[in-house]
Write a protein that holds these residues in place. Structure first.
Motif, PDB file in Angstrom:
ATOM      1  N   GLY A 191      44.260  45.193  42.960  1.00 47.68           N
ATOM      2  CA  GLY A 191      42.843  45.202  42.576  1.00 47.68           C
ATOM      3  C   GLY A 191      42.027  46.288  43.238  1.00 47.68           C
ATOM      4  O   GLY A 191      40.800  46.172  43.326  1.00 47.68           O
ATOM      5  N   LYS A 192      42.669  47.390  43.645  1.00 43.71           N
ATOM      6  CA  LYS A 192      41.947  48.452  44.359  1.00 43.71           C
ATOM      7  C   LYS A 192      40.942  49.158  43.453  1.00 43.71           C
ATOM      8  O   LYS A 192      39.786  49.341  43.808  1.00 43.71           O
ATOM      9  CB  LYS A 192      42.942  49.485  44.936  1.00 43.71           C
ATOM     10  N   THR A 193      41.420  49.552  42.269  1.00 45.43           N
ATOM     11  CA  THR A 193      40.551  50.307  41.358  1.00 45.43           C
ATOM     12  C   THR A 193      39.360  49.457  40.925  1.00 45.43           C
ATOM     13  O   THR A 193      38.219  49.928  40.884  1.00 45.43           O
ATOM     14  CB  THR A 193      41.363  50.750  40.127  1.00 45.43           C
ATOM     15  N   THR A 194      39.641  48.198  40.632  1.00 47.25           N
ATOM     16  CA  THR A 194      38.562  47.294  40.228  1.00 47.25           C
ATOM     17  C   THR A 194      37.554  47.145  41.366  1.00 47.25           C
ATOM     18  O   THR A 194      36.339  47.130  41.144  1.00 47.25           O
ATOM     19  CB  THR A 194      39.158  45.911  39.876  1.00 47.25           C
ATOM     20  N   ARG A 221      52.421  55.226  36.313  1.00 47.27           N
ATOM     21  CA  ARG A 221      51.370  55.121  37.304  1.00 47.27           C
ATOM     22  C   ARG A 221      51.815  55.525  38.709  1.00 47.27           C
ATOM     23  O   ARG A 221      51.200  56.366  39.338  1.00 47.27           O
ATOM     24  CB  ARG A 221      50.868  53.681  37.320  1.00 47.27           C
ATOM     25  N   GLY A 240      37.065  40.923  42.275  1.00 50.67           N
ATOM     26  CA  GLY A 240      36.627  42.064  41.476  1.00 50.67           C
ATOM     27  C   GLY A 240      36.861  41.792  40.010  1.00 50.67           C
ATOM     28  O   GLY A 240      37.693  40.954  39.642  1.00 50.67           O
ATOM     29  N   GLY A 299      48.498  46.966  41.759  1.00 43.60           N
ATOM     30  CA  GLY A 299      47.988  45.800  41.043  1.00 43.60           C
ATOM     31  C   GLY A 299      47.234  44.816  41.904  1.00 43.60           C
ATOM     32  O   GLY A 299      46.909  43.723  41.449  1.00 43.60           O
ATOM     33  N   ASP A 322      39.758  34.786  44.312  1.00 43.04           N
ATOM     34  CA  ASP A 322      39.615  33.676  43.363  1.00 43.04           C
ATOM     35  C   ASP A 322      40.962  33.038  43.028  1.00 43.04           C
ATOM     36  O   ASP A 322      41.008  31.971  42.428  1.00 43.04           O
ATOM     37  CB  ASP A 322      38.968  34.181  42.066  1.00 43.04           C
ATOM     38  N   ARG A 371      36.512  43.863  35.902  1.00 48.41           N
ATOM     39  CA  ARG A 371      36.051  44.957  35.033  1.00 48.41           C
ATOM     40  C   ARG A 371      35.167  44.423  33.920  1.00 48.41           C
ATOM     41  O   ARG A 371      34.616  45.179  33.124  1.00 48.41           O
ATOM     42  CB  ARG A 371      37.261  45.652  34.402  1.00 48.41           C
TER      43      ARG A 371
HETATM   44  P1  GDP Z   1      45.271  48.527  41.473  1.00 45.72           P
HETATM   45  O1  GDP Z   1      46.601  48.863  40.891  1.00 45.72           O
HETATM   46  O2  GDP Z   1      45.411  48.048  42.881  1.00 45.72           O
HETATM   47  O3  GDP Z   1      44.251  49.589  41.315  1.00 45.72           O
HETATM   48  O4  GDP Z   1      44.746  47.226  40.676  1.00 45.72           O
HETATM   49  P2  GDP Z   1      43.722  47.153  39.463  1.00 45.72           P
HETATM   50  O5  GDP Z   1      42.327  47.329  39.935  1.00 45.72           O
HETATM   51  O6  GDP Z   1      44.180  48.065  38.380  1.00 45.72           O
HETATM   52  O7  GDP Z   1      43.856  45.617  39.027  1.00 45.72           O
HETATM   53  C1  GDP Z   1      45.052  45.085  38.531  1.00 45.72           C
HETATM   54  C2  GDP Z   1      44.747  43.798  37.776  1.00 45.72           C
HETATM   55  O8  GDP Z   1      44.224  42.822  38.658  1.00 45.72           O
HETATM   56  C3  GDP Z   1      43.716  43.981  36.674  1.00 45.72           C
HETATM   57  O9  GDP Z   1      44.136  43.246  35.559  1.00 45.72           O
HETATM   58  C4  GDP Z   1      42.448  43.390  37.247  1.00 45.72           C
HETATM   59  O10 GDP Z   1      41.633  42.837  36.247  1.00 45.72           O
HETATM   60  C5  GDP Z   1      43.007  42.305  38.135  1.00 45.72           C
HETATM   61  N1  GDP Z   1      42.097  42.005  39.236  1.00 45.72           N
HETATM   62  C6  GDP Z   1      41.397  42.890  39.963  1.00 45.72           C
HETATM   63  N2  GDP Z   1      40.662  42.248  40.888  1.00 45.72           N
HETATM   64  C7  GDP Z   1      40.904  40.920  40.730  1.00 45.72           C
HETATM   65  C8  GDP Z   1      40.419  39.733  41.389  1.00 45.72           C
HETATM   66  O11 GDP Z   1      39.615  39.772  42.311  1.00 45.72           O
HETATM   67  N3  GDP Z   1      40.925  38.538  40.959  1.00 45.72           N
HETATM   68  C9  GDP Z   1      41.828  38.438  39.949  1.00 45.72           C
HETATM   69  N4  GDP Z   1      42.236  37.228  39.583  1.00 45.72           N
HETATM   70  N5  GDP Z   1      42.281  39.535  39.310  1.00 45.72           N
HETATM   71  C10 GDP Z   1      41.832  40.770  39.692  1.00 45.72           C
END
Ligand code: GDP
Length: 545
Positions: free
Chosen positions: A151-154, A180, A349, A149, A302, A351
């Motif tokens: 933000g890696k995928t984003t 997951r 990041g 969570g 942010d 989406r």
């Molecule tokens: P992963 O599990 O590391 O791949 O994380 P995801 O990319 O799935 O992101 C998890 C959540 O964090 C999602 O709801 C994204 O929208 C949110 N997110 C991703 N990048 C950012 C960011 O730069 N800032 C904020 N506030 N939220 C983010």
């Protein structure tokens, strides 16, 4: 040279040197990249105009101060040697030949020979040979590590935003969000390629295909099994090197290694969550940094105020420096990429796409405003992309090659411990085999007569029975002995207990007598005190105590 001059020349029978159609130099998945096309096409058009103007008869381009560094020092280069270095030839000079041809004044044999000679001289000094190159492939693989969570995928989606036209650009990720962690773990271990996102860009001008890959990894640091999470990622890095080594040493390989996909990991982006810099993260970063260049990323920038972000940046940089876990970019690469604040790089990041801005423009919308992931003022993501894919590309590849050479040397020549232990292990193995063979021989020697000779068998059985009897007698005698000894011990213990009891009783008697004596003397003292008090009582106290 004026364009009208060219038009005039083209109107005669003498055709200009043939030119190829202008190709789109940057193509992504069959689509041209607009920014890059503008840049490169401009250059191509300039080159072609220059060739038409003063190029050699065989179509080769003229010597140009921009293209050929030796041009200025070469006095034999006619007719430009007369011109000031670095400036194009005078217009009149360039037009003289064409004008002469057009006007029909170039008829004499001598003039023709002179012109042919001039053309040959120009061709001889036309600069470096221009070899027609084949397509080559360059690979860059980046590992993305961090907790779930963060933000890696984003980030991966946004990193490739500049190259992808489709806002639904697919990122290799497990679709099922519910299971997951488990699915990511197993997918990463069984088939890491399923979590690898790749874009391919073609630089048509230089005939190079760039394969940019980002490998997602299982979430780290949720406290369940940190060691196995770490081991899986480190094993993956090692396995990538091993795959390259296998390809290199494959005796059945039928094409050059350069045409094989390069599976090696070039860099690792470690995602630190906002506000924290945990010991687990630092420890894992340290382990990763020993294997690949580690680039720290501050996720969800942010979510922090400017002061908090500056604090987090300094905290992470300090901690990584203490652990010796941070890859150092060259100042040139950082300046070229416009990365003034990093590393660590604070990224944002999203989406969510703003379709009004462009075809792929990720934004985060809040009631009080919006954050734009590709805006340098809001996020270090664009600078990081330029750094990884452009400015520091060659530095990272050089580092990958150097690390790979170390890996290959280690694989080829095992360490001193292995050198010592390998022969010892061999000797132990030999001894084991020797024992096994001796045991088999002995058994076969003994078993032969046992099976064939009944008398021998009888005798052996009696021997065995006798030995078993002797053993049983021995055991029985030993048991009796133990029983007698234990009875003895019990008697001794009982006697000791009796002695102790009588000693204790004596001590108690003695203590009692002492106490009695004390009681008697106490009573005597009290009696004496009472008598004294009675004798010294005042005259009016006539009653007793
Ligand atoms: P992963 O599990 O590391 O791949 O994380 P995801 O990319 O799935 O992101 C998890 C959540 O964090 C999602 O709801 C994204 O929208 C949110 N997110 C991703 N990048 C950012 C960011 O730069 N800032 C904020 N506030 N939220 C983010």
């Amino acid at each position: 040279m004026s364009t009208s001059g060219i038009a005039e020349a083209e109107s005669t029978e003498i055709a200009p040197p043939p030119t190829e159609p202008i190709a789109d130099p940057f193509v992504f998945n069959g689509e041209t990249m607009p920014g890059m096309r503008d840049q490169v096409v401009t250059e191509t058009v300039e080159t072609r105009v220059w060739t038409e103007e003063v190029g050699a008869a065989d179509g080769s381009p003229p010597r140009s101060p921009d293209r050929d560094p030796t041009y200025r020092n070469d006095p034999a280069t006619p007719p430009y040697s007369a011109a000031s270095p670095g400036s194009p030839p005078p217009e009149s000079q360039q037009l003289s030949d064409a004008g002469a041809i057009i006007q029909g004044t170039l008829h004499s044999e001598l003039e023709r020979v002179q012109l042919a000679r001039e053309v040959d001289v120009r061709a001889a000094f036309a600069g470096l040979p221009r070899v027609h190159s084949h397509w080559t492939h360059r690979y860059m693989k980046i590992l993305v590590v961090g907790e779930a969570g963060v933000g890696k995928t984003t980030f991966i989606k946004n990193l490739f935003a500049a190259y992808a036209s489709d806002p639904k650009f697919p990122v290799a990720d497990t679709p099922a969000r519910g299971a997951r962690k488990a699915s990511l773990q197993s997918a990463f271990q069984d088939n890491p390629e399923s979590l690898c996102t790749e874009v391919v860009l073609q630089d048509v001008e230089r005939r190079v295909c760039y394969h940019y890959r980002v490998q997602d990894t299982p979430a780290f640091g949720d406290g369940k099994d940190l060691d196995s999470d770490q081991a899986a990622v480190l094993d993956h890095i090692r396995a990538c090197n091993q795959a390259f080594l296998d390809a290199e040493q494959d005796p059945g390989r039928r094409s050059p290694l350069a045409s094989h996909p390069d599976p090696r990991v070039d860099a690792c982006l470690y995602f630190f969550p906002p506000h924290t810099c945990r010991a687990n993260d630092l420890e894992f970063a340290r382990l990763l940094a020993a294997a690949v260049p580690l680039i720290p990323v501050l996720a969800k920038a942010d979510a922090m105020t400017s002061e908090e972000l500056a604090g987090q940046r300094a905290r992470v940089a300090r901690a990584l420096a203490r652990h010796g876990a941070q890859w150092t970019f060259s100042p040139r690469a950082l300046a070229e990429a416009g990365a003034h604040d990093g590393p660590p790089f604070a990224v944002v990041g999203s989406r969510d796409m703003d379709l009004a801005v462009g075809r792929f423009w990720p934004v985060r919308r809040y009631p009080w405003g919006r954050v734009e992931a590709l805006l340098t003022r809001h996020s270090d993501l664009p600078a990081l992309r330029r750094l990884l894919f452009e400015a520091a590309f060659e530095d990272l590849k050089e580092n990958t090659d150097a690390r790979y050479l170390d890996f290959r040397r280690d694989q080829a020549a095992p360490g001193i411990v292995a050198v010592v232990t390998t022969p010892v292990r061999g000797l132990v193995k030999l001894a084991e085999w020797g024992f096994a063979v001796a045991a088999v021989l002995w058994l076969s020697q003994q078993a032969g007569p046992l099976l064939t000779d009944p008398k021998y068998r009888q005798r052996k059985l009696e021997d065995v029975r006798e030995k078993v009897d002797t053993l049983a007698t021995n055991v029985r005698e030993t048991a009796d002995e133990v029983r007698a000894k234990s009875a003895n011990a019990v008697g001794t213990a009982k006697e000791a207990a009796q002695n102790l009891t009588s000693t204790t009783r004596d001590a108690a008697h003695r203590a009692n007598r002492v106490l009695e004596k004390n009681v008697t003397s106490r009573e005597r003292r009290m009696e004496q005190e009472r008598r004294l008090r009675y004798e010294s009582r005042p005259f009016w106290r006539f009653w007793g105590e």
